[in-house]
Write a protein that holds these residues in place. Structure first.
Motif, short mmCIF file in Angstrom:
data_model
loop_
_atom_site.label_atom_id
_atom_site.label_comp_id
_atom_site.label_asym_id
_atom_site.label_seq_id
_atom_site.Cartn_x
_atom_site.Cartn_y
_atom_site.Cartn_z
N THR A 295 -2.81 40.34 -5.11
CA THR A 295 -1.88 41.40 -5.44
C THR A 295 -0.93 40.91 -6.52
OG1 THR A 295 -0.38 40.69 -3.69
CG2 THR A 295 -1.96 42.42 -3.14
N ASP B 226 2.98 41.48 -8.07
CA ASP B 226 4.28 42.09 -7.79
C ASP B 226 4.84 42.77 -9.04
OD1 ASP B 226 5.15 40.02 -9.38
OD2 ASP B 226 6.35 39.04 -7.85
N ASP B 227 6.06 43.27 -8.95
CA ASP B 227 6.67 44.02 -10.05
C ASP B 227 6.93 43.15 -11.28
OD1 ASP B 227 6.64 46.27 -8.53
OD2 ASP B 227 8.70 46.04 -7.81
N TYR B 228 6.98 41.84 -11.11
CA TYR B 228 7.26 40.93 -12.22
C TYR B 228 6.00 40.33 -12.83
CZ TYR B 228 11.89 41.40 -10.26
OH TYR B 228 13.06 41.91 -9.79
N GLY B 229 4.83 40.75 -12.35
CA GLY B 229 3.57 40.28 -12.91
C GLY B 229 3.04 39.01 -12.26
N LYS B 230 3.69 38.53 -11.21
CA LYS B 230 3.23 37.31 -10.54
C LYS B 230 2.13 37.67 -9.55
CE LYS B 230 4.83 33.26 -8.09
NZ LYS B 230 5.96 32.58 -7.44
N GLU B 231 1.05 36.92 -9.58
CA GLU B 231 -0.08 37.17 -8.69
C GLU B 231 0.07 36.40 -7.39
OE1 GLU B 231 -3.78 36.33 -10.57
OE2 GLU B 231 -3.64 38.01 -11.96
#
Length: 172
Positions: free
Chosen positions: A76, A78-83
């Motif tokens: 997945t 998150d909103d900051y682009g971290k997987e």
């Protein structure tokens, strides 16, 4: 005695035939296919979350399905682009159905549903057309590439700077 008389009146009233036609008789009159009954069924649930069930009917319709729990790896963002990667449990299903249409056509459908999605298979399902064609190939040109012309000339020479003393005289 009064209780006995009331019970007798109720028993006679219940035994009198009704003037209303029953829904079942009306339904049977309009129903053009024989009544379908379940001729066999089984349902097995296991402690590990897996299961297996099936049934068969008098019109030769059958269905069986198995289910297993499986661990999936899910990624997945998150909103900051971290997987984020985590393992989750999900179900995988496999099964098949067989039935005969009112026109007498026989159908068989098998399917699998897992991490690759729902994959049905059956002769009655539409199939995307297959395009058979050759990929175009760029033409090959055989010729000699032109060579840039060579100019023969002398390079200009920068003038030599002769220092002056500021009064207009050369310093040697």
């Amino acid at each position: 005695m009064k209780l006995f008389i009331i019970a007798a009146i109720l028993a006679v009233a219940a035994a009198v035939p009704s003037s209303y036609s029953s829904y079942e008789k009306k339904y049977e009159k309009d129903y053009k296919y024989p009544e379908i009954t379940v001729t066999g069924q089984s349902d097995e649930r296991n402690i590990d979350g897996s299961s297996k069930w099936n049934y068969a009917q008098s019109d030769y319709t059958t269905r069986d399905e198995t289910q297993e729990q499986k661990k999936f790896t899910v990624t997945t963002v998150d909103d900051y682009g971290k997987e984020y990667t985590k393992e989750v449990y999900g179900n995988t299903n496999k099964g098949s159905s067989y039935w005969v249409s009112p026109e007498g056509e026989k159908f068989t459908l098998t399917w699998a549903a897992d991490n690759a999605g729902f994959q049905p298979k059956g002769d009655h399902l539409p199939v995307a057309p297959v395009h058979v064609y050759e990929l175009p190939v760029a033409p090959v040109h055989e010729y000699v590439l032109p060579v840039a012309p060579v100019h023969e000339y002398e390079l200009p020479v920068a003038p030599v700077h002769i220092p002056f003393n500021g009064k207009g005289f050369k310093i040697y």
